[in-house]
Design a protein around this motif. Sequence first.
Motif, PDB file in Angstrom:
ATOM      1  N   ASP A 238      44.739  41.209  33.510  1.00  0.00           N
ATOM      2  CA  ASP A 238      45.724  41.278  32.422  1.00  0.00           C
ATOM      3  C   ASP A 238      46.822  42.313  32.644  1.00  0.00           C
ATOM      4  OD1 ASP A 238      44.924  39.702  29.617  1.00  0.00           O
ATOM      5  OD2 ASP A 238      43.276  39.934  31.026  1.00  0.00           O
TER       6      ASP A 238
ATOM      7  N   ALA B 230      50.654  41.343  32.233  1.00  0.00           N
ATOM      8  CA  ALA B 230      51.447  42.015  31.203  1.00  0.00           C
ATOM      9  C   ALA B 230      52.707  42.634  31.787  1.00  0.00           C
ATOM     10  CB  ALA B 230      50.604  43.080  30.508  1.00  0.00           C
TER      11      ALA B 230
ATOM     12  N   ASN C   3      58.276  39.818  27.078  1.00  0.00           N
ATOM     13  CA  ASN C   3      56.992  39.875  26.366  1.00  0.00           C
ATOM     14  C   ASN C   3      57.009  39.011  25.105  1.00  0.00           C
ATOM     15  OD1 ASN C   3      57.480  42.925  27.532  1.00  0.00           O
ATOM     16  ND2 ASN C   3      55.393  42.172  27.895  1.00  0.00           N
TER      17      ASN C   3
ATOM     18  N   PRO D 298      46.584  38.781  25.628  1.00  0.00           N
ATOM     19  CA  PRO D 298      47.036  40.047  25.033  1.00  0.00           C
ATOM     20  C   PRO D 298      46.241  40.510  23.828  1.00  0.00           C
ATOM     21  CG  PRO D 298      48.627  38.281  24.656  1.00  0.00           C
ATOM     22  CD  PRO D 298      47.650  37.762  25.648  1.00  0.00           C
TER      23      PRO D 298
ATOM     24  N   TYR E 292      45.088  43.933  24.979  1.00  0.00           N
ATOM     25  CA  TYR E 292      45.982  44.923  24.371  1.00  0.00           C
ATOM     26  C   TYR E 292      45.949  44.863  22.843  1.00  0.00           C
ATOM     27  CZ  TYR E 292      47.927  45.508  29.033  1.00  0.00           C
ATOM     28  OH  TYR E 292      48.091  45.771  30.373  1.00  0.00           O
TER      29      TYR E 292
ATOM     30  N   TYR F 177      50.105  35.040  27.477  1.00  0.00           N
ATOM     31  CA  TYR F 177      51.370  35.688  27.807  1.00  0.00           C
ATOM     32  C   TYR F 177      52.423  34.598  28.076  1.00  0.00           C
ATOM     33  CZ  TYR F 177      48.183  39.603  28.722  1.00  0.00           C
ATOM     34  OH  TYR F 177      47.215  40.571  28.615  1.00  0.00           O
TER      35      TYR F 177
END
Length: 428
Positions: free
Chosen positions: A154, A158, A166, A242, A246, A327
């Motif tokens: 990831d 990212a 993004n 994500p 994240y 993503y």
Amino acid sequence: MLWITAGVITLGFLIALQVVAHHLGIPGPITTQAREVIHAPKSGFLLYASMALMMVVLTWRQRLTALGTAIGIDLVFLLVRWATGTLPVEGHPFGNGALWVILGCAVIALTRRTGPERVLMLKGVGLGLLLVTGRKTGDTWLLITSKTLPVTLDPYVAMADHALGNPSWLAGRLLEASGPVGEHALDYVYAQLAVAAVCVALYQLRDVAAEQRFPRHHLVRTFLLIGLLGPAIYMIYPVVGPIYAYGPEGGHWAAADLWPNTLPPIIAPYELPFDEITPRNCMPSLHTAWATTIFIHSRTGPRALRLAGTFWLIATLAATLGFGWHYGVDLVAGVVFAYTVEAALRTYDLGWDRAGRWLIAYGTIVFAALLASYRFLPLEMAAYPWLAGPLLLLAMASVVYGYRRTTALWEAKAAPVPQAEPRPELAV
């Protein structure tokens, strides 16, 4: 022979996957499907969609009988579960009837039909079961990825996603602002993608019963092949998405709790250790690939079908990004993957046409180049988004353009040449 070969290969693949799943201590596709003969199915809608796909080989009278039988069986199951206090907590309380009807048609084909009629009915049963089995196979693949891949990539994806700005972070904030109505609508679209595919397939297969044969190419073939090939790429390029890497769903395994409000900082990427529960199912985005395939096949239908295909593609892209499951670069790879698989199947139907072979090779090279750039050039892509972003979109657009140009060439060759009408000559 093609159907027999495909059946043998599919059965061998399912058995191998079942053995691997048993070794890892997780349910395999054969056992999970067998359970749904009695237990509450995970998706009743999918089972009824599969039955609808099978019914393209039946007459209208047989279809009404099959539908009524499926509903009657489901009502009996529902009454028994209600009386015994065993209504399902998860899954759907209906769908068993549809599976029973599909299996019943297989028995009827083997015992009550002969010749071409038996073959056609077995093809219909096989098509319906393939859709269900494909879903179970995908679920098993996801569990295998979580059990066998201890790290994810990831952070690399990212960083590469900075080239596109993004988009998942922006879509996540927009979805939050839309409230529960927008969230429920997109979640339904995302979850019922297979049902949408069946709707397009039913239009393509509407004349099977009358013509007593299947068309050379239809949506289900591409849909199933994407589901077969995609998980193999998951094993090569594990990514969780994500919202896990994240966001709050990742818990203490997440690199940071940033999604969707704070963009990830541009730092040197690294392999991120992750749990043994979350599937590594992001690269490429198969939901995007499937929605793209629905869009492609809906182009040959009436206006309402074309609009529905366009809506499903846009809504699926919004859901994959807005819920933080993918993503932006996953989606680019998914589109290229879908067009390449579609080109391969159509080229096969045309006897490996030269233009088709070039298109397959080009799509494969672009797809491999995308994955390689995400893995080995993510910092450069993040540092120069004004260059990397347009290049990504241009690469994707070139594959789409190549497909449209090649298929237009095929259709021009296949179109009958108009013959000049004879004109009466004047008598002298």
